[in-house]
Every structure is written in C-alpha cells, then in structure tokens.
Design a protein around this motif. Structure first.
Motif, short mmCIF file in Angstrom:
data_model
loop_
_atom_site.label_atom_id
_atom_site.label_comp_id
_atom_site.label_asym_id
_atom_site.label_seq_id
_atom_site.Cartn_x
_atom_site.Cartn_y
_atom_site.Cartn_z
N ARG A 1 0.82 -1.22 0.00
CA ARG A 1 0.00 0.00 0.00
C ARG A 1 0.85 1.26 0.00
NH1 ARG A 1 -4.26 -2.32 4.48
NH2 ARG A 1 -5.70 -3.33 3.01
N ALA A 2 2.02 1.18 0.62
CA ALA A 2 2.87 2.37 0.70
C ALA A 2 3.69 2.60 -0.56
CB ALA A 2 3.81 2.24 1.90
N PHE A 3 4.13 1.53 -1.24
CA PHE A 3 5.11 1.68 -2.31
C PHE A 3 4.59 1.34 -3.70
CE2 PHE A 3 7.71 0.29 1.50
CZ PHE A 3 8.07 1.59 1.86
N PHE A 4 3.33 0.89 -3.80
CA PHE A 4 2.75 0.54 -5.10
C PHE A 4 1.35 1.13 -5.21
CE2 PHE A 4 5.74 -2.77 -3.91
CZ PHE A 4 6.49 -2.96 -5.07
N SER A 5 0.91 1.31 -6.44
CA SER A 5 -0.43 1.86 -6.63
C SER A 5 -1.51 0.84 -6.27
CB SER A 5 -0.61 2.32 -8.07
OG SER A 5 -0.47 1.23 -8.98
N SER A 6 -1.18 -0.46 -6.40
CA SER A 6 -2.16 -1.51 -6.10
C SER A 6 -1.44 -2.84 -5.99
CB SER A 6 -3.22 -1.60 -7.19
OG SER A 6 -2.63 -2.03 -8.42
N TYR A 7 -2.11 -3.83 -5.45
CA TYR A 7 -1.57 -5.19 -5.40
C TYR A 7 -1.37 -5.71 -6.82
CZ TYR A 7 -1.29 -10.17 -4.06
OH TYR A 7 -0.91 -11.47 -3.88
N LYS A 8 -2.28 -5.38 -7.72
CA LYS A 8 -2.17 -5.83 -9.11
C LYS A 8 -0.90 -5.31 -9.75
CE LYS A 8 -4.62 -5.73 -13.56
NZ LYS A 8 -5.84 -5.26 -14.26
N GLU A 9 -0.61 -4.02 -9.54
CA GLU A 9 0.59 -3.44 -10.12
C GLU A 9 1.84 -4.11 -9.54
OE1 GLU A 9 3.86 -0.18 -9.96
OE2 GLU A 9 2.25 -0.16 -8.46
N ALA A 10 1.85 -4.36 -8.23
CA ALA A 10 3.00 -5.00 -7.59
C ALA A 10 3.20 -6.40 -8.15
CB ALA A 10 2.79 -5.06 -6.08
N CYS A 11 2.12 -7.15 -8.34
CA CYS A 11 2.23 -8.51 -8.89
C CYS A 11 2.72 -8.50 -10.33
CB CYS A 11 0.88 -9.22 -8.79
SG CYS A 11 0.38 -9.65 -7.11
#
Length: 478
Positions: free
Chosen positions: A286-296
């Motif tokens: 939540r702190a370093f990415f726009s969403s879980y989807k983007e991180a994945c």
C-alpha cells in the motif's frame, strides 16, 4: 504405522543423540517451533527431540509404535515427521503415515528424510524401492526435490524446502507466506522501549530502516502501549521532523525491491490472495505501489527475466558484490542482500525448490542455465585461504541436486582474493585486499592454474619464499 508384516526391524533405526535433531533445530531457527506452540513428534524413536524441546519450554509429546506406543495421539499445531518415511519399506504404508501426520498437524508439518547422497553410508542390498541393511533395517533415500514433490502430492498443498531433506507443509497460505516473508525480508528488529522518549526513538529508527511509518499493530506491545496516545497525524509529524530523509528514501527503495522479490518467489511457490499476505507486506504494498495488481505485474516481469541469459549476465556484470568468473558469480552470504534483485530471486527460487543448506559461505550462480551451488568454507573469516568443506548444487531446470564432501580429501580446493566475494563496505574487505595485493607483488599468482588446491598453493609459497602469518604475508629464509 502398523507393525504387522514388517520385513525390517525399524526400532533399530532410532538413534540416540545428545541434543536436537537437524530437522527440529531447523524448525526452531525458522520459528516454526515456539514455546507457545504444542509439538507432536510422530514417530519419535527414543524421544530425544521431545525431551530437548521440553527443556526449552515447549509443550512437546512424542508417539512411536515401538518406544512410545501408549501415548494418546491428538492434533497439535506443529507435527514432526523426522526420518520416518525413509525407514518404511511398504510404499502404501509410507503414504498412509504421511497422510495421518498431515491430518494431525494444525499449522505446519515438518517432514525430513535421508537423502541419496548418503548412499555411501548405507550398506545393504536392493529391496523394493530402497535398501535392506545387514541389520535388517530399511532405507529409502530421497532426492531433495523428490521429497518435496512427494509431500506435495500426498498432502495436496505446496510445500517449501527449508533445507536439503527438510520440508515444511502449511495448513493455510497465511502461515506459509509468513514463513517466506521471514526468509526473504529481513525481520524487523525494534529498539527496546521503556518510556515515551525511547519509544519515539524506536519509531524513528524503524521508519529509517523500513522507509514508511508503521501501523500500531506492527509494533512490539510495549512500544505500542507507550505510543498509543499519539494520533496518526502526530506520528507522521514526528517522523517528518526527526527521521533522516535520505535514509527513509533509501529504505523505501530497498523495501520496494524486497516486496517485489517476495511476490516473485511467492508466485514461484504459489501466489495467494492479498489478505493472506503478512500484515507488514500488505502495508509495504500500500505504501510503495499503486495496487496489489501493479505489484504482482512487476514481480511477474522480474520472474520472467530469470529466463534471459543476457539479462542475467548483465545483472552479474552490474553487481557491486561478488567475484565474476567465465562461468558464474560467487557471492559471500554477508553480501547476498546487496546483489541486484533478480539475482537474489535466482538464489531464493533454488533454495525453496530444493533447500538451502544450513552451513554455507558462498553462493555460486551460474551464467547459463539456472543452477545454484552453496559452498561451505567454515574457516573463511580466520583462514587467509580457506578450504572447501562441502558443496550442494541445485539445477532449477531439472530440480536435480548433488552434494560433495571434501573434508577427507588430501588436496582440497581453496580460495584466493577473499575481498572480491564481499561488498566493498564489509569491515573485513580492506584487510583481505591488502593481503591479495601483497601476494600479487610477491608473484604468487603468476601461475594461476597451480594455486587452486592446497598442494599447488603450498608449492607456490615455497617457490616465492613466502609464508602466511594470519592475514599477513612474510618472507622466509632458505
């Protein structure tokens, strides 16, 4: 685990030891066994692990068909099935035993077995899918990846290789992912807090190491109680006023890369939903990415890069740590976290597939194909040219493993230029570099094909009239 119809005398395989077995010790180090968890040792033999865990404050019980048959079997959060599967000669009974152990496990099942590289220690004749020894005991030796695959097949869930011959199987994704997170992302150590001032100091230290303010539930209980009266806005104000912005920025980048590494490894081992992730990982996302989807998606791209030899070689060339040879990159375990993220992923995938050995000094990452070796030089810190004791190798393409021991050899391989395996910031780097420079000036590296083993190195020292005194090179007469 029924005794009728045995062809082997299994009770003779129960050995006596003075402390914890290797699998139980690994589970303690990995925090799978804790004082608050009850432990069932299923097939406990003489019960040494049970007694050792009890002395450590764990509520441990053991059951064994020969030594402890009258103990009532009840489920427990942690079940140990250590060196049991390999002594059962009936494949159907072997499977039932594993299934029953899995049914008894509430959180995690720890399975261990002897491995194929121990075959030279087992004298016996072929019997079924194993060996029947002269003492009428049976041994089915497993390949490291074979054991993991077998446990996955029987339990129906993904397993993790904790170490060669030791496999963890978790009852839910949350427990599995918490374990992976501890392996991949350094555990957050909080400074001790005794009053509000020290609690604020601990908070600022955490922010500078993690790159973001923590949530109250991430804090140790004492720290949370001391800071509980502060509103979130006040905590953010304290952070802005006191934390070093450069440290926070650097840590945020590191936490971002660590999160990508965790998600890539998680996919390699089976990715779960966002809610199954450890809380700290959820908050990092939540702190370093726009969403879980983007991180994945970013983690998936990182995992795909493992297939690209050119990209991997480029990452090795760009790495600030390690010794790059025509075939591989060698990195000391103290410098592993300073490698590019894709190379850390390379090593982690191999460790989860077939286990990282408990004792190792250098990791060797090959350029082509995807093969990792862990090399153990026990005297690396004290010996200027440490000798190789063991090597363990995993081929990620085939999941085949190999193990070699050099302890009894007369002319063992040894290391030179120790500083090259470390990060430049390591406190020992300068000392090791000074020794290397002195050896170069003395002409000791003029014939590199000779110095890779003990005998060749000693002959070159004699030829150049030199000897080693600790990490200093001295002249000798005659």
């Amino acid at each position: 685990m029924v005794q009728e119809g045995w062809s082997s005398d299994r009770r003779l395989t129960a050995i006596s030891r003075s402390g914890l077995s290797v699998p139980a010790r690994q589970a303690v180090l990995d925090e799978q066994i804790r004082p608050e968890y009850s432990v069932l040792d299923y097939g406990c033999g003489r019960g040494e692990d049970v007694r050792a865990l009890q002395r450590m404050g764990c509520a441990a019980v053991g059951w064994d068909p020969f030594y402890q048959p009258n103990v009532r079997l009840e489920p427990a959060p942690v079940v140990l099935l250590t060196y049991v599967l390999n002594v059962i000669e009936d494949p159907a009974e072997r499977r039932r035993t594993l299934q029953h152990a899995w049914e008894l496990a509430g959180t995690v099942l720890v399975v261990s077995a002897r491995l194929t590289w121990e075959k030279s220690k087992v004298n016996g004749e072929q019997f079924g899918d194993g060996l029947l020894t002269r003492r009428k005991t049976f041994q089915h030796l497993y390949g490291a990846s074979e054991l993991r695959a077998y446990v996955e097949e029987v339990t129906g869930v993904r397993a993790v290789s904790a170490s060669p011959g030791i496999v963890y199987t978790f009852k839910n994704d949350t427990a599995r992912l918490s374990y992976l997170a501890r392996r991949i992302i350094a555990d957050d150590q909080w400074l001790a807090s005794s009053d509000t001032t020290s609690a604020i100091t601990a908070l600022i230290d955490h922010v500078e190491r993690r790159g973001r303010p923590p949530r109250l539930e991430e804090m140790p209980l004492t720290t949370a109680q001391l800071l509980g009266h502060l509103r979130p806005a006040e905590i953010h104000r304290l952070v802005r006023a006191s934390a070093d912005p450069t440290k926070v920025e650097d840590s945020a980048k590191r936490s971002t890369l660590n999160t990508l590494l965790f998600l890539a490894v998680e996919l390699f081992n089976g990715r779960g939903p966002f809610t199954s992730l450890p809380l700290t990982v959820q908050l990092d996302i939540r702190a370093f990415f726009s969403s879980y989807k983007e991180a994945c998606q970013r983690a998936d791209r990182l995992l795909l890069k493992l297939r690209d030899d050119t990209y991997i070689r480029g990452a090795m060339n760009a790495s600030s740590v390690g010794k790059l040879t025509p075939t591989a990159l060698y990195v000391h375990r103290r410098a592993m976290e300073r490698m590019p993220t894709v190379l850390r992923l390379y090593e982690h995938c191999a460790s989860i597939a077939a286990g990282r050995p408990q004792a190792w000094t250098l990791a060797k990452l090959f350029h082509r194909g995807r093969t990792v070796s862990w090399l153990d030089y026990p005297e690396f810190d004290s010996d200027p040219h440490p000798r190789l004791l063991t090597s363990y190798q995993v081929d990620l393409g085939t999941l085949e493993t190999s193990h070699h021991s050099y302890g009894n050899r007369d002319n063992r391989p040894l290391l030179h230029r120790k500083h090259e395996f470390l990060h430049p910031d390591d406190p020992d780097t300068a000392k090791y570099r000074r020794l290397t420079d002195a050896e170069v000036r003395a002409g000791l590296y003029a014939r590199p094909h000779l110095i890779g083993t003990e005998n060749g190195w000693e002959s070159e020292l004699a030829r150049c009239g030199r000897a080693l005194r600790g990490h200093r090179l001295i002249r000798v007469s005659g």
